[in-house]
Design a protein around this motif. Structure first.
Motif, PDB file in Angstrom:
ATOM      1  N   ALA G 153      20.549   9.540 -32.303  1.00  0.00           N
ATOM      2  CA  ALA G 153      19.592   8.400 -31.740  1.00  0.00           C
ATOM      3  C   ALA G 153      18.412   8.926 -31.221  1.00  0.00           C
ATOM      4  O   ALA G 153      17.513   8.572 -31.298  1.00  0.00           O
ATOM      5  CB  ALA G 153      20.382   7.481 -30.910  1.00  0.00           C
ATOM      6  N   GLY G 154      18.490  10.223 -30.388  1.00  0.00           N
ATOM      7  CA  GLY G 154      17.353  11.025 -29.977  1.00  0.00           C
ATOM      8  C   GLY G 154      17.556  12.435 -30.694  1.00  0.00           C
ATOM      9  O   GLY G 154      18.077  13.369 -29.956  1.00  0.00           O
ATOM     10  N   ILE G 155      17.126  12.637 -31.733  1.00  0.00           N
ATOM     11  CA  ILE G 155      17.376  13.929 -32.520  1.00  0.00           C
ATOM     12  C   ILE G 155      16.655  14.717 -31.997  1.00  0.00           C
ATOM     13  O   ILE G 155      17.315  16.145 -32.439  1.00  0.00           O
ATOM     14  CB  ILE G 155      16.722  13.282 -34.132  1.00  0.00           C
ATOM     15  CG1 ILE G 155      16.997  14.453 -35.189  1.00  0.00           C
ATOM     16  CG2 ILE G 155      15.094  13.306 -34.113  1.00  0.00           C
ATOM     17  CD1 ILE G 155      18.535  14.318 -35.521  1.00  0.00           C
ATOM     18  N   HIS G 156      15.644  14.866 -31.114  1.00  0.00           N
ATOM     19  CA  HIS G 156      15.107  16.131 -30.519  1.00  0.00           C
ATOM     20  C   HIS G 156      16.044  16.703 -29.687  1.00  0.00           C
ATOM     21  O   HIS G 156      16.000  17.834 -29.401  1.00  0.00           O
ATOM     22  CB  HIS G 156      13.673  15.312 -29.751  1.00  0.00           C
ATOM     23  CG  HIS G 156      14.069  14.500 -28.718  1.00  0.00           C
ATOM     24  ND1 HIS G 156      14.644  13.137 -29.041  1.00  0.00           N
ATOM     25  CD2 HIS G 156      14.162  14.526 -27.621  1.00  0.00           C
ATOM     26  CE1 HIS G 156      14.670  12.541 -27.987  1.00  0.00           C
ATOM     27  NE2 HIS G 156      14.551  13.284 -26.798  1.00  0.00           N
ATOM     28  N   ARG G 157      17.054  15.971 -29.373  1.00  0.00           N
ATOM     29  CA  ARG G 157      18.211  16.665 -28.664  1.00  0.00           C
ATOM     30  C   ARG G 157      18.787  17.800 -29.140  1.00  0.00           C
ATOM     31  O   ARG G 157      18.709  18.797 -28.557  1.00  0.00           O
ATOM     32  CB  ARG G 157      18.970  15.656 -27.928  1.00  0.00           C
ATOM     33  CG  ARG G 157      18.241  14.673 -26.790  1.00  0.00           C
ATOM     34  CD  ARG G 157      19.309  13.642 -26.251  1.00  0.00           C
ATOM     35  NE  ARG G 157      20.127  12.751 -27.411  1.00  0.00           N
ATOM     36  CZ  ARG G 157      20.890  11.581 -26.872  1.00  0.00           C
ATOM     37  NH1 ARG G 157      20.851  11.453 -25.685  1.00  0.00           N
ATOM     38  NH2 ARG G 157      21.198  11.148 -28.115  1.00  0.00           N
ATOM     39  N   VAL G 158      19.488  17.482 -30.233  1.00  0.00           N
ATOM     40  CA  VAL G 158      19.997  18.587 -30.916  1.00  0.00           C
ATOM     41  C   VAL G 158      18.999  19.715 -31.395  1.00  0.00           C
ATOM     42  O   VAL G 158      19.392  20.736 -31.672  1.00  0.00           O
ATOM     43  CB  VAL G 158      20.892  17.806 -32.016  1.00  0.00           C
ATOM     44  CG1 VAL G 158      20.159  17.386 -33.158  1.00  0.00           C
ATOM     45  CG2 VAL G 158      21.805  18.930 -32.396  1.00  0.00           C
ATOM     46  N   LEU G 159      17.833  19.038 -31.921  1.00  0.00           N
ATOM     47  CA  LEU G 159      16.768  20.168 -32.473  1.00  0.00           C
ATOM     48  C   LEU G 159      16.294  21.190 -31.622  1.00  0.00           C
ATOM     49  O   LEU G 159      16.098  22.301 -31.931  1.00  0.00           O
ATOM     50  CB  LEU G 159      15.486  19.226 -32.978  1.00  0.00           C
ATOM     51  CG  LEU G 159      15.771  18.438 -34.152  1.00  0.00           C
ATOM     52  CD1 LEU G 159      14.253  17.557 -34.362  1.00  0.00           C
ATOM     53  CD2 LEU G 159      16.479  19.002 -35.393  1.00  0.00           C
ATOM     54  N   SER G 160      16.634  20.780 -30.249  1.00  0.00           N
ATOM     55  CA  SER G 160      16.211  21.649 -29.166  1.00  0.00           C
ATOM     56  C   SER G 160      17.157  22.692 -29.067  1.00  0.00           C
ATOM     57  O   SER G 160      17.033  23.634 -28.200  1.00  0.00           O
ATOM     58  CB  SER G 160      15.989  20.752 -27.757  1.00  0.00           C
ATOM     59  OG  SER G 160      17.233  20.481 -27.410  1.00  0.00           O
ATOM     60  N   LYS G 161      18.292  22.527 -29.643  1.00  0.00           N
ATOM     61  CA  LYS G 161      19.560  23.515 -29.440  1.00  0.00           C
ATOM     62  C   LYS G 161      19.516  24.541 -30.718  1.00  0.00           C
ATOM     63  O   LYS G 161      20.579  25.111 -30.799  1.00  0.00           O
ATOM     64  CB  LYS G 161      20.663  22.873 -29.206  1.00  0.00           C
ATOM     65  CG  LYS G 161      20.777  21.594 -28.307  1.00  0.00           C
ATOM     66  CD  LYS G 161      20.816  22.213 -27.064  1.00  0.00           C
ATOM     67  CE  LYS G 161      20.875  21.180 -25.704  1.00  0.00           C
ATOM     68  NZ  LYS G 161      20.565  21.683 -24.605  1.00  0.00           N
ATOM     69  N   THR G 162      18.270  24.885 -31.155  1.00  0.00           N
ATOM     70  CA  THR G 162      18.469  25.982 -32.078  1.00  0.00           C
ATOM     71  C   THR G 162      18.833  27.294 -31.886  1.00  0.00           C
ATOM     72  O   THR G 162      19.695  27.960 -32.359  1.00  0.00           O
ATOM     73  CB  THR G 162      17.089  25.919 -32.829  1.00  0.00           C
ATOM     74  OG1 THR G 162      16.104  25.891 -31.655  1.00  0.00           O
ATOM     75  CG2 THR G 162      16.767  24.877 -33.851  1.00  0.00           C
TER      76      THR G 162
END
Lengths: 248, 248, 248, 248, 248, 248, 248, 248
Positions: G153-162
């Motif tokens: 639902a807040g896709i940027h959260r997982v994207l920030s975990k690269t």
């Protein structure tokens, strides 16, 4: 296995040979199939070939290999479409075909005839599955009596069959739709009852689910259930049960 | 409606009044409930209160409002836990309670007794649902005969009830597990059969699904099915059927 | 049965004969089918032939045997594909066929016409099932009125049919998709409502499951449900209900 | 993002800082929760706290962190049991609680009132879910009209609400059992209809599955469905739809 | 209705005529179909013809009748196989066909173009359903932008479409398999999202059930779901939402 | 991304260009497909084309575009019917086809051979799915050993394969019917086991559901499950696991 | 086994002893449990005790027997309620308890720390299952990094975990509701992904079924799925995968 | 029945008496229960009381009536909670209770001991169901051997039990989770195998559905399945099978 170990101890069999035999003995590999050659010994009947999902070439190859060492045993192929039979007959001229039940049977030598297995069907449309059960039991050496189309909508039909119910050692009930015949028969007998749900029906029968659930929930005891349309499984289990008397 | 339009045309009713009446007349609004006051006329019985999921306060308020204008009608509350009855009895002292069926009944005035409805149950554990059906039919003015625990595991039990099957105008069959009794009864009679699956059972009964599917797939015709455990629905439909004779 | 026992006591019938009759009388065996010849007496209509899953030969054989002793009764074959009719017409030249409903009807002699059964369909695609219901009811001697394509997406369509709803003694509602028409009609009438879910729909209709569940959960009372697409069952039950008035 | 890149180019922001901000900015990490602080900007309303499955301590910690930077926004906590509210009230004294809908609301500053959202419920037992939808829409700045207990068993109840149906910009239909109200309302209006199935019912309602399937199969178009009992989701979607007029 | 009553009061309309009009007016009966001629007024678009399950003759007859009185409205036929189009083109030469989406469109007169509806598909195989949605929205007077094959396995694809997400007033997400695109899009926008699960997939997709359940359980709010493969329903709902801005 | 930002800061890349690249770079749009050109970098293998539901034209167009920039990578097309291969061979003459597994493989340049992946099938009918897994793993650069038809009905068959079980780094178990082989193998090894349920079976296998549920409920640990008949997914995951050793 | 046979051949072991050992060696029987003492050797970790459905007495007895011969191995008990721990602590004072994950761990001696396993959870409510996975992996000798509440639902959260996604050797994704996080992560990495659906959710999540189906249908490859809420299974499989690097 | 008819013919029994006996004889009515007093004769064991869903009063009353005429037969009550036993012990002091299996047994007189029935359980948690099966078989006069916790995760455990498998006449396999033990045992023996799925498991075991489906789809023949957790049914069927040898 005890024999094998004994052989090793006695140095009749080398250790390497022992390990090899322990692993490789009871089956043969065709690449696409791993044949269980000892099933006749372990289970009393050679491996049965379930034809659905196999190519005709695979089926014939499996059959030929199974025949080696089972020359005096009956053999069985289930879910065999006519084109399978056309190929099998080339390789095994004595093979017989029953199109309704989609079965190929190979009779070899004599077979004792064990006491009676009764196969009941609830409706006319259930007969193909019932025949699969009946023929399986016959090929394996059992006498079979068939009583078809005695569903519970006319309950007097099955009630009139009390003689057959009494004489049978094992009873197979084949029914689709609501599958109620299994419960009724279960209440009328103390013989083992094998219930086969069929996919006969429509709508909320959901491909036989209704009959399956009904049979699993039978209010009468003494009922074991096999898969939907699994006439073979019922005949095979009936044979295993019927054979019990012999081994005492 | 024709009357209402006639009144408008005759100027006995003003146009605004006509619009208002057309909309507001047949029910009353309590905020949390919109009562259908004309159901007695349209359906032959006042609105029945289904208590599950309502607070005790809501139930009492609904009941009191329904009583206005239905002083001479019987009333019914279903799925009523004891604490509901404790509150209802304060407001309606003549209310009766049947804990097994979880029903509250209010009898007002006389009721004709229509010919017989037969309620059969397959097992003892099905009786609460069977009683919900039987009491519903009785409150609505029908004679009811109960025959319980006659499941198909002992088929002779239901076969011995041929007199009751013959005398009944409508038959309600209540059964859990595999629900086979509905098919058997359906085959024995030409009377309308209402089948009620129950959640009695375990495992693959899946909360009554097995009995529900079996009844829907009955190989005997003439069987209508209601929801799992819906004794009320069966009694109500039986009443609607039984009432048919009168209106000819 | 009382007659039979009386005959035995009076020595008009020998004991062996009594046992034989008790068992063999009410049906005949064709091997693949066990015909219930007394169904006309017990149920008011001869056995109906459900053609799906039977061979054409079986169907014709069953039909011919059923005709013996039912020369003056109407007969019905359901789920009959055109090739079945082609064979039946040879054996029974007066047989009629309705391809939409896939039914074969044989009219023999006169039939009283009982009061009206109303068949409603929610959509045009539901008509085959609705016709199966309507024709079944007609063959069994009922007047039928058809009102098609009155689903709830345009609620005024069914609301305009209040005359038909009032005049009917039994109402059959045939609906696929969400099956909501059954609940709406159930709330508009105090006549028995028979709901037939159809497999019309796609996706989450899951072959009629959505409509089936909706009808079973109808918030309006007085609704009995039959299997998905079971127009025959609905017509048969409607006939059993409608016949009730006669027997008082 | 364009702003951030601009800042990097202008050297107002160092590269490392840019990378850091790009990743860390829009949420904060509490260990057990990763808060989405920019949701107010991206979605128009701060993150809503779904309380089921979280400990009271987690909920309070999340709420306190969300309040930072959202001092002037309304906030919402759903599925909150009373003990959650007891803890929240300590931390946020202005928090309000609605036990029926199990919701905690925090009102901050003023809110415009967008045009009307109509919330209909089929029954009294559906009110908790309907209230969850209505309160959600209100907290987010919409006017809400409630019309409860207008299920299709008494179809005239909903038909009498044509004024409300006309005045609403978005309509939420909350119904359990067979969920037919959604189809009927869908056919009466050209406004967007959001259907909420509820778990009200028993037996073959299968926890709301019957209503869910019915709503998905609505024969009337223009109906979007949310999860069973998901009043919040319906109110949230209604808000998103209703807000559309503003942005033109 | 107020007009009708006024006419009765003024004696411009006779009472009988009033009753007749009240009932018969808003639809026409073809026997197999009951056409809802006022749907254009009530719902803003004429009745759409769902072709599956109807004969070609029925479809043409329905279409011709609908055209009377809708000469200046666009029309739509869904789930139309090529042979349907072959017949329709005879009767309505200006009819257009889109084989991928299996839709027939009749454009009549001018149509305003409302602000943008964005249709996203997760995969290439979802395009037929996506096109059904897009064409429906276009025929009803909306501008549509299509962005296809942007499923979450390559999340950067949808993330790169932020401009389109920003510009759209309503977003339709079409996805099979696990249907995750709906949740991701729901989290990226505050516009109403309509999710269409498709039957694209195999095995445990169970004909679209997996995508349907996923979309109903979306962790992002603001998502309304329609039936599996129901592109039409999504386009229709999007049109109803998009039209909202106009009516303020 | 850091590189991109660095370029912006250094003014080697303009701001607009930076925004453009950030969005457009890693894929190309064909209208009906959005190709993920960087998948080779991000995932170690180019995008695989799942052919079911795509037209032959679409498949060829996708393949041609994917080949640009992947000239030295192997490529894979799954669920490809023979007519797809007929078209692909025109465009990519070196393409190979495996009809049993319905796969097209394009081998380009050399590939390292990682240590062994063992693919077991329970029956002969499971071989198509097993081959899909084995070929996928081979195309991606792994050595594969196949052992077929070693289901648990003859448990000695799999027990004799201890050498192969010991030598494998990853084990794929492909089984339909009751899927028990996964549990047995899981108990015999500490290597990762990937279980692939197949739709082989009938009746209560419900299209592979029985095997799927069995594998998910494996009493032996260390078993990961993929979708029914998803041989590709198993091979792909096995490759990802097997590659782990290299990256240390 | 080769050793055993060698011993027999050398006459160091008598034949009877050989047969006895062959059968009885690798487990011990407690009557209610048959302990697999060689699992440490065969599988690399002693048998794990699944406590649900066992009495406290049984658990303690099993644990004590397992400890014999595993004095230097870590041990694990899953699904352990606090009362189990109260009893275990008496027998094994060094046992530790993690109430959230309901796990008891016994650490014995040193353990190497293999490279990183990343455990992601979609929501805060999924943490108990995520912790079961993380603790299992830790007890078995792996380094674990936890990143919780990063749902789509807040896709940027997982994207920030690269960074974390890059550094991990194996990734475990724990998600309820629609389970979309598994697909998104699967598309971002070429590491093996183990997906754990959880029962977090309500309504149409059907106890985790929605997430389970979504994960099985992941459009991204490389995802293996374990049972709903089976954190232990995921940790165990991750350990088996992670250990692969060592054995080369 | 022949006897009864003979009596009528001989005038030893009056006609009315004959009709009465024919109907009323084989059961007794308690109002809430219709006891099947002849079940001992027809089925070889008196009616078994299934206690779930019955009140303690009903159970005691049923038991007391059943004891009349069965003074020398063993009796059995299943699913009996401790409070049932507390009441039963008052009425039948010799009654024994087995809390794990929730069974009450009444031993009367001597019982022959038929040859061995083997009861296998896959896990420790399956023991309550296994004990229900074992005790049922014992009460009915069979020798029973129990082998528990030999699930397929450690396949050598069941392989070491070849002696027991050889000696048994009937084998009952009790397993939850994936239920694979039934298939493995079915392949190792030619004795009839009765498979009992249990509800042991979680998540995708769906209350035993996974094990049930697995057992129905057993790739080994000769397996009959009973309802989930139905230990009684398995013991009862095993008794009926085992008794076969006697009757030859």
């Amino acid at each position: 296995m005890r024999c094998l170990l004994q052989g090793i101890k006695n140095e009749e069999i080398t250790l390497e040979e022992g390990v090899r035999r322990l692993r490789a003995m009871p089956f043969e590999e065709l690449g696409f199939a791993t044949l269980d050659q000892h099933r006749q010994i372990r289970q009393g009947f050679p491996e049965v070939v379930y034809c659905a999902g196999k190519t005709v070439e695979q089926i014939v190859a499996i059959l030929q290999r199974l025949l080696q060492g089972n020359e005096r045993n009956n053999m069985l192929l289930t879910r065999a479409e006519p084109e399978v039979y056309d190929a099998v007959i080339q390789a095994v001229p004595e093979a017989l075909y029953e199109p309704l039940a989609r079965m190929i049977m190979v009779y070899h030598g004599k077979q004792e005839r064990r006491g009676q297995i009764l196969v009941l069907s609830a409706g006319t449309s259930d007969i193909p599955v019932a025949e699969e059960a009946a023929l399986t039991a016959e090929v394996m050496g059992n006498q079979v009596e068939r009583v078809y189309d005695v569903g519970v909508a006319g309950i007097h039909r099955v009630l009139s069959k009390t003689d057959q119910l009494q004489n049978a050692r094992v009873i197979i009930v084949v029914a689709g739709m609501e599958g109620a015949l299994a419960s009724v028969v279960g209440g009328l007998t103390n013989r083992p009852v094998i219930a086969v749900p069929t996919s006969v029906g429509y709508g909320a029968s959901f491909g036989g689910l209704a009959a399956l659930l009904a049979m699993l929930n039978s209010c009468a005891g003494g009922v074991g259930v096999v898969n939907i349309d699994n006439g073979f499984g019922a005949g095979y289990l009936a044979n295993n049960i019927n054979r019990l008397g012999e081994s005492r």
